[in-house]
Every structure is written in C-alpha cells, then in structure tokens.
Scaffold this motif. Structure first.
Motif, PDB file in Angstrom:
ATOM      1  N   GLY A  95      23.277  68.619  53.267  1.00  0.00           N
ATOM      2  CA  GLY A  95      23.656  70.028  53.383  1.00  0.00           C
ATOM      3  C   GLY A  95      22.593  70.986  52.849  1.00  0.00           C
ATOM      4  N   ILE A  96      23.059  72.014  52.165  1.00  0.00           N
ATOM      5  CA  ILE A  96      22.164  73.069  51.668  1.00  0.00           C
ATOM      6  C   ILE A  96      21.142  72.495  50.679  1.00  0.00           C
ATOM      7  CG2 ILE A  96      22.111  75.154  50.226  1.00  0.00           C
ATOM      8  CD1 ILE A  96      24.871  75.894  51.502  1.00  0.00           C
ATOM      9  N   LYS A 112      33.130  79.749  41.009  1.00  0.00           N
ATOM     10  CA  LYS A 112      31.890  80.347  41.528  1.00  0.00           C
ATOM     11  C   LYS A 112      31.673  81.745  40.946  1.00  0.00           C
ATOM     12  CE  LYS A 112      30.385  77.148  44.429  1.00  0.00           C
ATOM     13  NZ  LYS A 112      29.082  76.467  44.211  1.00  0.00           N
ATOM     14  N   TYR A 138      38.256  77.429  43.413  1.00  0.00           N
ATOM     15  CA  TYR A 138      36.827  77.366  43.784  1.00  0.00           C
ATOM     16  C   TYR A 138      36.180  78.730  43.534  1.00  0.00           C
ATOM     17  CZ  TYR A 138      32.848  77.039  47.108  1.00  0.00           C
ATOM     18  OH  TYR A 138      31.613  77.063  47.705  1.00  0.00           O
ATOM     19  N   ASN A 187      22.975  73.399  42.780  1.00  0.00           N
ATOM     20  CA  ASN A 187      23.547  73.479  44.121  1.00  0.00           C
ATOM     21  C   ASN A 187      24.779  72.595  44.298  1.00  0.00           C
ATOM     22  OD1 ASN A 187      23.360  73.694  47.271  1.00  0.00           O
ATOM     23  ND2 ASN A 187      23.240  71.502  46.792  1.00  0.00           N
ATOM     24  N   LEU A 222      23.486  61.015  39.897  1.00  0.00           N
ATOM     25  CA  LEU A 222      23.926  61.824  38.756  1.00  0.00           C
ATOM     26  C   LEU A 222      25.215  62.564  39.082  1.00  0.00           C
ATOM     27  CD1 LEU A 222      22.822  62.879  35.952  1.00  0.00           C
ATOM     28  CD2 LEU A 222      22.040  64.877  37.204  1.00  0.00           C
ATOM     29  N   ASP A 223      26.127  62.598  38.107  1.00  0.00           N
ATOM     30  CA  ASP A 223      27.307  63.452  38.213  1.00  0.00           C
ATOM     31  C   ASP A 223      27.041  64.667  37.328  1.00  0.00           C
ATOM     32  OD1 ASP A 223      29.702  64.764  38.027  1.00  0.00           O
ATOM     33  OD2 ASP A 223      30.892  62.982  37.540  1.00  0.00           O
ATOM     34  N   VAL A 224      26.874  65.826  37.943  1.00  0.00           N
ATOM     35  CA  VAL A 224      26.476  67.019  37.165  1.00  0.00           C
ATOM     36  C   VAL A 224      27.531  67.431  36.142  1.00  0.00           C
ATOM     37  CG1 VAL A 224      24.918  67.990  38.911  1.00  0.00           C
ATOM     38  CG2 VAL A 224      27.353  68.630  38.944  1.00  0.00           C
ATOM     39  N   SER A 225      28.772  66.988  36.343  1.00  0.00           N
ATOM     40  CA  SER A 225      29.825  67.414  35.413  1.00  0.00           C
ATOM     41  C   SER A 225      29.837  66.580  34.128  1.00  0.00           C
ATOM     42  CB  SER A 225      31.188  67.352  36.099  1.00  0.00           C
ATOM     43  OG  SER A 225      31.517  66.018  36.413  1.00  0.00           O
ATOM     44  N   PRO A 285      26.043  81.969  49.575  1.00  0.00           N
ATOM     45  CA  PRO A 285      26.110  81.685  51.007  1.00  0.00           C
ATOM     46  C   PRO A 285      27.461  82.110  51.591  1.00  0.00           C
ATOM     47  CG  PRO A 285      25.491  79.708  49.753  1.00  0.00           C
ATOM     48  CD  PRO A 285      26.015  80.714  48.784  1.00  0.00           C
ATOM     49  N   THR A 331      26.138  80.002  44.355  1.00  0.00           N
ATOM     50  CA  THR A 331      27.536  80.389  44.211  1.00  0.00           C
ATOM     51  C   THR A 331      28.117  80.483  45.614  1.00  0.00           C
ATOM     52  OG1 THR A 331      29.011  82.095  43.335  1.00  0.00           O
ATOM     53  CG2 THR A 331      26.795  82.810  43.844  1.00  0.00           C
ATOM     54  N   ASP A 363      22.006  63.620  42.686  1.00  0.00           N
ATOM     55  CA  ASP A 363      23.224  63.667  43.508  1.00  0.00           C
ATOM     56  C   ASP A 363      24.094  62.458  43.199  1.00  0.00           C
ATOM     57  OD1 ASP A 363      23.714  65.265  46.507  1.00  0.00           O
ATOM     58  OD2 ASP A 363      25.021  63.592  45.970  1.00  0.00           O
ATOM     59  N   LEU A 389      31.350  72.191  55.156  1.00  0.00           N
ATOM     60  CA  LEU A 389      32.025  73.087  56.090  1.00  0.00           C
ATOM     61  C   LEU A 389      32.713  72.283  57.199  1.00  0.00           C
ATOM     62  CD1 LEU A 389      31.248  76.523  57.191  1.00  0.00           C
ATOM     63  CD2 LEU A 389      31.277  74.876  59.046  1.00  0.00           C
ATOM     64  N   THR A 449      27.292  72.711  57.232  1.00  0.00           N
ATOM     65  CA  THR A 449      26.985  71.534  56.403  1.00  0.00           C
ATOM     66  C   THR A 449      28.172  70.570  56.471  1.00  0.00           C
ATOM     67  OG1 THR A 449      28.089  72.345  54.420  1.00  0.00           O
ATOM     68  CG2 THR A 449      25.789  73.027  54.719  1.00  0.00           C
TER      69      THR A 449
HETATM   70  N1  NAD Z   1      28.620  75.207  53.319  1.00  0.00           N
HETATM   71  C1  NAD Z   1      29.109  76.385  53.049  1.00  0.00           C
HETATM   72  O1  NAD Z   1      29.644  77.047  53.942  1.00  0.00           O
HETATM   73  C2  NAD Z   1      28.980  76.975  51.653  1.00  0.00           C
HETATM   74  C3  NAD Z   1      29.372  78.304  51.478  1.00  0.00           C
HETATM   75  C4  NAD Z   1      29.274  78.880  50.219  1.00  0.00           C
HETATM   76  C5  NAD Z   1      28.781  78.124  49.160  1.00  0.00           C
HETATM   77  N2  NAD Z   1      28.414  76.834  49.354  1.00  0.00           N
HETATM   78  C6  NAD Z   1      27.918  76.097  48.194  1.00  0.00           C
HETATM   79  O2  NAD Z   1      26.671  75.537  48.492  1.00  0.00           O
HETATM   80  C7  NAD Z   1      26.488  74.331  47.752  1.00  0.00           C
HETATM   81  C8  NAD Z   1      26.124  73.211  48.703  1.00  0.00           C
HETATM   82  O3  NAD Z   1      27.180  73.079  49.649  1.00  0.00           O
HETATM   83  P1  NAD Z   1      27.089  72.187  50.969  1.00  0.00           P
HETATM   84  O4  NAD Z   1      27.858  72.907  51.998  1.00  0.00           O
HETATM   85  O5  NAD Z   1      25.696  71.776  51.226  1.00  0.00           O
HETATM   86  O6  NAD Z   1      27.977  70.947  50.468  1.00  0.00           O
HETATM   87  P2  NAD Z   1      27.953  69.409  50.883  1.00  0.00           P
HETATM   88  O7  NAD Z   1      29.303  68.877  50.502  1.00  0.00           O
HETATM   89  O8  NAD Z   1      27.530  69.256  52.284  1.00  0.00           O
HETATM   90  O9  NAD Z   1      26.845  68.806  49.898  1.00  0.00           O
HETATM   91  C9  NAD Z   1      27.058  68.836  48.516  1.00  0.00           C
HETATM   92  C10 NAD Z   1      26.252  67.752  47.847  1.00  0.00           C
HETATM   93  O10 NAD Z   1      26.597  67.814  46.444  1.00  0.00           O
HETATM   94  C11 NAD Z   1      26.819  66.494  45.983  1.00  0.00           C
HETATM   95  N3  NAD Z   1      27.736  66.520  44.839  1.00  0.00           N
HETATM   96  C12 NAD Z   1      29.060  66.812  44.846  1.00  0.00           C
HETATM   97  N4  NAD Z   1      29.568  66.682  43.614  1.00  0.00           N
HETATM   98  C13 NAD Z   1      28.543  66.313  42.813  1.00  0.00           C
HETATM   99  C14 NAD Z   1      28.446  66.017  41.434  1.00  0.00           C
HETATM  100  N5  NAD Z   1      29.519  66.039  40.622  1.00  0.00           N
HETATM  101  N6  NAD Z   1      27.240  65.685  40.927  1.00  0.00           N
HETATM  102  C15 NAD Z   1      26.156  65.609  41.737  1.00  0.00           C
HETATM  103  N7  NAD Z   1      26.191  65.865  43.046  1.00  0.00           N
HETATM  104  C16 NAD Z   1      27.376  66.203  43.584  1.00  0.00           C
HETATM  105  C17 NAD Z   1      27.398  65.750  47.170  1.00  0.00           C
HETATM  106  O11 NAD Z   1      27.252  64.338  47.032  1.00  0.00           O
HETATM  107  C18 NAD Z   1      26.594  66.341  48.314  1.00  0.00           C
HETATM  108  O12 NAD Z   1      25.410  65.615  48.543  1.00  0.00           O
HETATM  109  C19 NAD Z   1      27.797  74.104  47.005  1.00  0.00           C
HETATM  110  O13 NAD Z   1      27.681  74.577  45.692  1.00  0.00           O
HETATM  111  C20 NAD Z   1      28.788  74.934  47.789  1.00  0.00           C
HETATM  112  O14 NAD Z   1      29.885  75.335  46.990  1.00  0.00           O
HETATM  113  C21 NAD Z   1      28.516  76.232  50.577  1.00  0.00           C
END
Ligand code: NAD
Length: 252
Positions: free
Chosen positions: A25-26, A158, A154, A89, A65-68, A184, A140, A45, A192, A189
């Motif tokens: 994703g992003i 954020k 959520y 991210n 890695l688990d960021v939490s 965003p 965010t 990740d 979504l 992604t």
């Molecule tokens: N896609 C959208 O429309 C959108 C909109 C607004 C904000 N965002 C934000 O953008 C960011 C990226 O979103 P995305 O759409 O690419 O999501 P995604 O789910 O496609 O990818 C997220 C990635 O984060 C990793 N991840 C999840 N929990 C984790 C953890 N505890 N520790 C480490 N890695 C972890 C996942 O394995 C995954 O690779 C997020 O913060 C999301 O909230 C996304």
C-alpha cells in the motif's frame, strides 16, 4: 549537493529512513520512492513475507515488527538505526458504528494507529536530536479532520496523531527536526480494497464522490508528498497536516 549544501530537489542521498507498514500500500510506495531518491530504507512491518520481497526489489532492508510493542520497537531501532527520517505509516482500520465496537477494538485501533506512532517516534528521536536533524512524517487521515461514519475510533486515534505531531514540532524545532502529517483521502490500497469488500460498491461511490476530483488516489500520490516533506527543501515546514485527498477537505 548544491553550494548551499542542499541535495537536488527530490533527492535523499545518504539519508536513512525508517518506514513502518512499508510492505504494501502507501508504505510500500513511500519505501520505493525514498529508495529511488537515494535513501537507505528500512521497512518495518508485521508482514514478514511481503516486506523482504519488496525490500529486495527496491534495494532496501526489511524487518518484522509490531509498532504497537514499544520494547520491540526500541530494540529494532537500536539495532538498525540511527535514522534521519521516520515515516509512521503502519495503520489498521475497522468499519463498524461506534456502538458496535468493543474495548478490545479500541485497544487494537489505538494501539497500532496512535501508540505505534508514539513508540516509533520515541525510539528514533534521541539520535535525531543528537544529530541536529530529523524529518518525522506521520500518516494520519482525512477521517481525523472530517470525522468518519463507521470509523469513530480510527478517527480518534488519527486525530491524536495530528495533535501529537504539532506538539512534537514545538518540542523539536530547536533540534532541527520537523514533524508533519499527511492526511490521505481514499487511496487505492489493500486496506481500501478490504473496506470496499465489506461496504460494497456504495461505499466506494460515496468515497469517490466525497472528493472534488471524483476519483481514488494512488499510493504514489501520497509517496510524492512524503518525499517532499522528507526533502532538504521542506525544512521550513513543520507542525502541518497536508491533505492528499483530491480536495476532500472542501466537501464533495
Ligand atoms: N488507503 C486509504 O484510503 C487510507 C486513507 C487514509 C489514511 N490511510 C492510512 O495510510 C496508512 C497506510 O494505509 P494503507 O492503505 O497502505 O494500508 P494497508 O493495510 O494496505 O497497509 C498497511 C501496512 O501496515 C502494516 N501493519 C499493520 N499493522 C502493523 C503493526 N502493528 N506493525 C507494523 N506494521 C503493521 C500491514 O502489514 C501493511 O503492510 C495507514 O496509516 C492508514 O490508516 C489510508
């Protein structure tokens, strides 16, 4: 480098970047964009299959890695750091009305989306402060600024990230560290796609129509904003939230 010591616009040569959630994703687009710009990138990740595959393709490193989990984050940054750039991210969402959510959901959503940002930031900050340089970029969401029907917890997490980022900007300006958010809108992604699988075509149409540009964004469009905020040229920007949302903030 120019005569003033700045890299060329869009270049990150020699910078070390830590990108959380960079396996897809992003985050993947940001990791790719930063690596192409010359940065040494570490992808952190939960996904220990996709992360290393991407890392190999773009010339980065990947760690599981688990960021939490703050203790694990500290150890990982100690082992793989120091870093000049942090991109917080990693994130998760959940589609449910607030009355349908449980305390376990709250802990999970706030744990990854907010506590994860605190954990990674605290782990990288001491070295940035010592170096007198840092770029912190927190992903965010427009949900934080506009609210989200079906995403109350959520959005709360954020929104906390935006408030945290402003405070970070205040505390760290004297160290040459900037802290900014990217908000965003709907970006194409896996996150979504999963939401659309639950919410159906109606949700997809509603998200598209909430933007002025009447389309979804692409991960690369968020990555280019992150690349700008990480660049030498963005050194006078801090405490801001940059919407990458097709004008969503103005209303559809
Ligand atoms: N896609 C959208 O429309 C959108 C909109 C607004 C904000 N965002 C934000 O953008 C960011 C990226 O979103 P995305 O759409 O690419 O999501 P995604 O789910 O496609 O990818 C997220 C990635 O984060 C990793 N991840 C999840 N929990 C984790 C953890 N505890 N520790 C480490 N890695 C972890 C996942 O394995 C995954 O690779 C997020 O913060 C999301 O909230 C996304």
């Amino acid at each position: 480098m120019s005569a003033t010591g700045q890299r060329a616009f869009g270049r990150l040569d020699g910078r070390r970047a830590f990108v959380t959630g960079g396996a897809q994703g992003i985050g993947a687009a940001i990791a790719h964009g930063f690596a192409s710009a010359g940065a040494q990138v570490v992808i952190a990740d939960l996904d220990i299959a996709a992360g290393p595959l991407l890392a190999e393709r773009i010339g980065a490193r990947a760690i599981g890695l688990d960021v939490s989990d703050a203790a694990t984050v500290r150890a990982a940054v100690g082992q793989h750091g120091p870093f000049d750039i942090l991109v917080n991210n990693a994130g998760i969402d959940q589609h449910a009305f607030f009355t349908e959510t449980s305390e376990t959901d709250w802990a999970r959503l706030i744990g990854v989306n907010l506590v994860g940002v605190l954990a990674c930031t605290q782990a990288v900050l001491p070295a940035m402060q010592a170096a007198g340089f840092g770029r912190i970029i927190n992903i965010t969401s427009e949900a934080a600024r506009l609210g989200s029907k079906g995403g109350a917890v959520y959005s709360a997490a954020k929104g906390g990230v935006i408030a945290f980022t402003k405070s970070l900007a205040r505390e760290n300006a004297r160290f040459g560290i900037t802290a900014n958010c990217i908000a965003p809108g709907p970006i194409r992604t896996p996150m979504l796609e999963q939401a659309v699988a639950t919410g159906g075509e109606r949700l997809l149409r509603a998200m598209t129509e909430a933007t002025l540009l009447r389309r979804l964004g692409e991960p690369e469009e968020v990555a280019s904003a992150a690349l700008f905020l990480a660049s030498d040229q963005a050194g006078y920007i801090t405490g801001e939230t940059l919407g990458v949302s097709g004008g969503m903030g103005l209303g559809g």
